[in-house]
Write a protein that holds these residues in place. Structure first.
Motif, PDB file in Angstrom:
ATOM      1  N   ALA A 169       0.740  -1.293   0.104  1.00 57.06           N
ATOM      2  CA  ALA A 169       0.022   0.077  -0.059  1.00 57.06           C
ATOM      3  C   ALA A 169       0.888   1.157  -0.127  1.00 57.06           C
ATOM      4  N   ASN A 188       2.477   1.524  -3.582  1.00 56.72           N
ATOM      5  CA  ASN A 188       1.399   1.487  -4.969  1.00 56.72           C
ATOM      6  C   ASN A 188       0.290   2.455  -4.625  1.00 56.72           C
ATOM      7  N   THR A 189      -0.457   2.244  -3.606  1.00 57.44           N
ATOM      8  CA  THR A 189      -1.598   3.256  -3.345  1.00 57.44           C
ATOM      9  C   THR A 189      -1.391   3.907  -1.887  1.00 57.44           C
ATOM     10  N   ARG A 201     -15.231   2.193   1.563  1.00 55.92           N
ATOM     11  CA  ARG A 201     -14.391   0.912   1.367  1.00 55.92           C
ATOM     12  C   ARG A 201     -15.403  -0.118   1.852  1.00 55.92           C
ATOM     13  N   GLN A 227      -7.588   2.804   1.558  1.00 53.24           N
ATOM     14  CA  GLN A 227      -6.808   1.918   0.258  1.00 53.24           C
ATOM     15  C   GLN A 227      -7.138   0.423   0.849  1.00 53.24           C
ATOM     16  N   ARG A 228      -7.078  -0.013   2.054  1.00 62.42           N
ATOM     17  CA  ARG A 228      -7.312  -1.398   2.219  1.00 62.42           C
ATOM     18  C   ARG A 228      -8.197  -1.661   3.458  1.00 62.42           C
TER      19      ARG A 228
END
Length: 447
Positions: free
Chosen positions: A117, A120-121, A283, A250-251
């Motif tokens: 994460a 990349n994000t 999310r 993001q996650r």
């Protein structure tokens, strides 16, 4: 004096007598003397012969040690066997205990996810450190940790969260909304973290960046214990307290294994749309909670053992059907009562098994616990009835009917007993001779 040998003896067809042959014949055929007062020989009596100890190097050894020797090998003694068993048990316990030693090289569970994460994000990540499943409620509680990944989202000095160098405490204040709630479930503000006087660094107060989230489980498959599966869906939204703007999460990830359940989590990006048409990033999380393979195998083994014990009580009833006497039936009844007490304990030993007073009709109740207890109870009642029947039969056999009883003969007096005993051994031949003598005196001489 020379000894002449015939042609047959010299050629070997006839062996000449020798002293050794006479000795062998004498040893092989012992003398049999006639019995006293007769001419027939008596039977030979075998007398036990005592072994003569041989003189040699082994004569100094103790006879007890020689008696323990089998084919020249001294068998292991009981003390040695017990010592070896204890040693092997200790080695087994030591080897099993090595499983509790933690692997220092093993990375934390979420380290790889957070590194990905951050690279990349970058953004906000929620990590479920703990998942508590209560199937009796049924409810599920997740303890979330708020983590920021990437240079713009990490509070300086807090790097290294969950083993990731690129993630730490979020740098901005946040409000977390769960499942579309109007009020935030928790708020986070990095300004509230205290500084340490010794080092000047921030002290990570666990309760300031973690919060608990309670959910209700879907229990459509709960009745299939230990193959029960539970489903949970949730949505989470993060809002910055600085500008009241939604921040992308993001996650969303949770641990994969608890003490009694295996958890499989999947997350997807989503958004919410307000009445004015504006969108807010969110999310969604989907959790599938099931039993691990080890827990299922353990529960099935206990389930099978319970049924085997129930079948054993039925076998005891069959064995007692042909048993005479109530004592052995009482032993079978005692064993059946022990099984009745043991099956509930095995049921409680199943990993995180549902309570017996649960509202959901579990399959394990219908094909397991209740039939097992019913079979054992019927077996116990049958054995009790059989034991009572055997006791009544024994009482009937011991009581003799009054009409079949015979009166015992009256005891004789002491004088009669003495006369009988004395008369049984009197010889009356002399009385007959005396009567003949008297009759001869009265006859004439010529008759």
């Amino acid at each position: 004096m020379s000894t002449r040998h015939s042609f047959l003896s010299t050629t070997g067809l006839i062996r000449p007598p020798s002293a050794a042959s006479f000795i062998d014949d004498a040893a092989a055929a012992p003398h049999r003397h006639a019995r006293p007062g007769g001419t027939k020989p008596g039977r030979r009596t075998h007398k036990p012969t005592t072994p003569v100890p041989s003189a040699g190097p082994s004569s100094g050894s103790s006879p007890s040690r020689a008696s323990r020797t089998k084919a020249g090998i001294v068998p292991l003694g009981p003390a040695f066997v017990v010592g070896i068993a204890v040693l092997l048990s200790l080695l087994f316990i030591l080897a099993i205990s090595c499983a509790f030693i933690a692997d220092e090289d093993e990375r934390p569970m979420f380290a790889a996810l957070l590194d990905d994460a951050a690279a990349n994000t970058p953004g906000i990540v929620l990590v479920g450190d703990d998942v508590d499943v209560d199937i009796d409620e049924p409810a599920l509680t997740i303890r979330w940790s708020i983590v920021g990944c990437g240079p713009d989202f990490v509070l300086p000095g807090s790097e290294g969260a969950h083993g990731s160098a690129g993630c730490g405490l979020p740098a901005m204040p946040l409000s977390i909304f769960v499942d579309g709630a109007n009020e935030p479930t928790t708020t986070y503000n990095p300004a509230f973290f205290p500084f340490l006087n010794s080092s000047g660094g921030r002290n990570d107060i666990q309760n300031m960046f973690q919060f608990d989230d309670d959910h209700v489980l879907d229990v459509h498959q709960a009745r299939k214990y230990p193959f029960d599966t539970y489903l949970l869906t949730s949505t989470i939204r993060a809002v910055s307290l600085t500008n009241n703007q939604s921040l992308p999460i993001q996650r969303l990830s949770t641990i994969a294994l608890t003490s009694s359940f295996a958890i499989r989590s999947t997350d997807t990006a989503s958004y919410t749309q307000s009445a004015d048409g504006s969108r807010a990033a969110s999310r969604d999380l989907t959790l599938v909670v099931s039993r691990p393979a080890e827990a299922r195998m353990y529960a099935l083994l206990l389930f099978g053992v319970s049924w085997m014990l129930a079948h054993a009580t039925m076998a005891l009833v069959a064995f007692s059907w042909r048993v005479e006497g109530a004592e052995r039936i009482f032993k079978h009844l005692a064993a059946t009562l022990i099984v009745i007490l043991l099956i509930p304990q095995l049921r409680n030993a199943m990993p995180d098994a549902p309570d017996l007073d649960g509202e959901c009709p579990f399959v394990e109740y219908a094909i397991g616990f209740f039939p097992q207890m019913l079979v054992c109870a019927i077996s116990a009642l049958t054995l009790l009835a059989m034991m009572v029947k055997r006791e009544l039969q024994a009482l009937e056999e011991s009581v003799v009917p009054e009409e079949t009883r015979k009166e015992a003969p009256a005891s004789l007096s002491t004088g009669l007993l003495r006369m009988r005993r004395g008369g049984s051994s009197v010889d009356i031949n002399h009385m007959r001779n005396f009567s003949r003598t008297l009759s001869g005196f009265g006859r004439p001489a010529g008759l």
